[in-house]
Design an enzyme around this catalytic site. Sequence first.
Site, PDB file in Angstrom:
ATOM      1  N   ILE A   1       0.802  -1.231  -0.028  1.00 31.03           N
ATOM      2  CA  ILE A   1      -0.121  -0.010   0.029  1.00 31.03           C
ATOM      3  C   ILE A   1       0.856   1.108  -0.074  1.00 31.03           C
ATOM      4  O   ILE A   1       0.509   2.171  -0.609  1.00 31.03           O
ATOM      5  CB  ILE A   1      -0.775   0.146   1.312  1.00 31.03           C
ATOM      6  CG1 ILE A   1      -1.806  -1.170   1.419  1.00 31.03           C
ATOM      7  CG2 ILE A   1      -1.688   1.379   1.228  1.00 31.03           C
ATOM      8  CD1 ILE A   1      -2.728  -1.390   2.503  1.00 31.03           C
TER       9      ILE A   1
ATOM     10  N   GLY B   1       7.372   4.038   2.181  1.00 30.49           N
ATOM     11  CA  GLY B   1       8.116   5.102   2.489  1.00 30.49           C
ATOM     12  C   GLY B   1       9.423   5.018   3.182  1.00 30.49           C
ATOM     13  O   GLY B   1       9.551   3.611   3.440  1.00 30.49           O
ATOM     14  N   GLY B   2      10.099   5.889   3.534  1.00 27.90           N
ATOM     15  CA  GLY B   2      11.220   5.695   4.261  1.00 27.90           C
ATOM     16  C   GLY B   2      11.219   5.290   5.519  1.00 27.90           C
ATOM     17  O   GLY B   2      11.938   4.677   6.043  1.00 27.90           O
TER      18      GLY B   2
ATOM     19  N   VAL C   1       3.939  -0.484   4.328  1.00 26.75           N
ATOM     20  CA  VAL C   1       2.543  -0.890   4.581  1.00 26.75           C
ATOM     21  C   VAL C   1       1.801  -1.874   3.647  1.00 26.75           C
ATOM     22  O   VAL C   1       1.787  -1.501   2.452  1.00 26.75           O
ATOM     23  CB  VAL C   1       1.454   0.056   5.113  1.00 26.75           C
ATOM     24  CG1 VAL C   1       0.160  -0.482   5.469  1.00 26.75           C
ATOM     25  CG2 VAL C   1       2.022   1.192   6.093  1.00 26.75           C
TER      26      VAL C   1
ATOM     27  N   LYS D   1       2.025  -3.458   9.035  1.00 24.32           N
ATOM     28  CA  LYS D   1       3.076  -2.359   8.791  1.00 24.32           C
ATOM     29  C   LYS D   1       4.239  -2.945   9.374  1.00 24.32           C
ATOM     30  O   LYS D   1       4.542  -3.688  10.413  1.00 24.32           O
ATOM     31  CB  LYS D   1       2.565  -1.111   9.611  1.00 24.32           C
ATOM     32  CG  LYS D   1       3.636  -0.156   9.595  1.00 24.32           C
ATOM     33  CD  LYS D   1       3.251   1.102  10.259  1.00 24.32           C
ATOM     34  CE  LYS D   1       4.345   2.204  10.400  1.00 24.32           C
ATOM     35  NZ  LYS D   1       3.643   3.372  10.820  1.00 24.32           N
TER      36      LYS D   1
ATOM     37  N   ASP E   1       1.727  13.204  14.836  1.00 25.18           N
ATOM     38  CA  ASP E   1       1.888  13.186  13.307  1.00 25.18           C
ATOM     39  C   ASP E   1       0.534  13.205  12.539  1.00 25.18           C
ATOM     40  O   ASP E   1       0.633  12.374  11.698  1.00 25.18           O
ATOM     41  CB  ASP E   1       2.946  11.962  12.932  1.00 25.18           C
ATOM     42  CG  ASP E   1       3.643  12.148  11.872  1.00 25.18           C
ATOM     43  OD1 ASP E   1       3.750  13.234  11.172  1.00 25.18           O
ATOM     44  OD2 ASP E   1       4.089  11.292  11.299  1.00 25.18           O
TER      45      ASP E   1
END
Lengths: 473, 171
Positions: free
Chosen positions: A88, A91-92, A96, A111, A204
């Site tokens: 999905i 990212g760094g 996921v 995740k 976040d």
Amino acid sequence: MTPHEWKRLKALFTGALDQPEATRESWLEEHAAGDEVLAREAAALLRAHDTAEGFLEIPPQVDPADVAEVDAEAPGTRLGPYVIEYCIDNGGQGIVYCARDTRLERRVALKALPPFDDGNPELRERLRREARAAATIAHRAVATVYALEEIDGRLFIASEFIDGGTLRQEIDRGALEPARALSIAADIADALCAAHAAGVIHRDLKPANVMIAINGSIKVVDFGIARVRGVDTRLTRTGAAVGTPAYMPPEQLIAGNSDLRSDIYAVGVILTEMLTGQHPFAPGRRPVPLAAAEVTSRCLQPDPANRYQTADDLSQALQTALEEAADGTVSVEPMSTGNRSARWWWEFHQAMVSLVYAAMLWPAWLARGSIGGNVGNALFVATLAAAVVAITLRLHLWFTARFYPAELAWARQRARGWVISSDMVLSGALILAGGLIGDTSGAVAVLDIAAGIGSASASLLIEPATTRAAFRV
Amino acid sequence: MPLVYEELRRIAAGYLRRERPGQTLQATALVNEAFVRLAAARPRPFANRTHFLAIAALSMRQILVQRARARRAAKRGGLPKQVTLDERVLMGNTPGIDILALDEALSRLAILDADLARIVELRYFAGLTVEETAEAVGSSPATVKRHWAMARAWLKRAMDGGQDDGADHEP
């Protein structure tokens, strides 16, 4: 090292640095007040300082090819009871997957850390903490955590799979309908109420961390850097560099402080983005619709003390805005285009009243001469003080309306009480002065009383009317 | 998206597209360019310059750390010598600094003294001068100079494996 010791070390180091090199050591000895450990520490720092010539003086070089590419697991890969369906998000910070739980035959979101970070104990601990933080919150707008799994030494969070997209994708397609934006923000605020009640601060929040299911419901995800009450914050040692700068309030960015009001700031950024398609600080951003202007402005206050203090307050404000937008009492049009003429009259009113108040000081001065004595002086001082306050506030509002329209709702709310009080003091003092003059100077008395009645009625009757016309449809 | 992080990335990607192989950029240049693009545009897009610089410095730190992590991962996967050599060439005559070690030490410094860490972020990652840093953190250049000296000494010691940096000595 305790904060006190650190402070002393800092004083010793900087003090010694100001001395000529030859006398530094003796200076240290003299000023360390017998604390040998501290003196040694300061001396070591001074030595390090002497060898640090050029250290960090040249800013880092950046290779443009700096995007971290991560190898994701291929579809069909089996990880314990899970079968990867697709990736999905890659990212760094983490990967996921959409995966199938073969035991319960349901889809889950898995995740994991990027492979190169999987051995990092600190990041592993962070992932564990994320799972625990999210698991303490049971709310319809928070993705449910099913399990924390360790498979072949790799750590995974299995959680509710949300079939849909992110709010980021939705915003990238264009600004949302105001009612929809407000309702999403209200759902986020509700999720925050539950999180904060459980002692969890998200830290976040951003559109990429809000999932929108196909049925339109929203789920807040990624409690990766959340802070949990009672957990030693030093565990997030890398905390100084985590988070998403564009959604962090000034106090978090500049001082590294965050509390639940940081989340409230983030909601302000998200709501602005939903309504305008642009970040609040984007150059030439379109204005926020009036119905939401006060909420966004309060959320985005630089000083946390001026924001909503709890997610509950925010949620209520959003509900009110939603109702007002729904029943049409407040315009959903952007401020600058909606009702320009009524706004113009309101601004004109503020400017005119300021002028008239200044002019009223003349009859007030005449009345002071006629009445004489302390009473005359006192009445004039009261008139002068009230006029200064009223004029200052009105010009402030006028200026805000012209140059910082987004702040206007908030500025009006803060000034309202003072404006009315100063108007009333001014009118009262003028009428009283007119009454006290009596026969001695009839014309001035009539002028004072008329001015007093005029300003009182302007404040109580005309101003509310222009205000309603300017800010309500 | 006018977010500094993405803007910095976009600027860097732009340089990449212009096909200048081996081209590296000074972080300062990236931050300045982002500032010119974002902040100098009509209405001031940020609460103030400090706000922008804080965002830019942190973004730059994150970008560099992420890149360094990926590189370390690539090294582990093989080709260690080439990458090292490459890096040295790319670095020009800049003394090589282990960004990951710096990031880690800086995070520890932030626990002891957030102000000092902030000064390092602004000075090193955003490339601000002492005077600009003083303006950004709201203190005098003399104070910033002293604090910068202390932060550098502390970091140097921590990164050289200086015996005891005191960060783990909470009671």
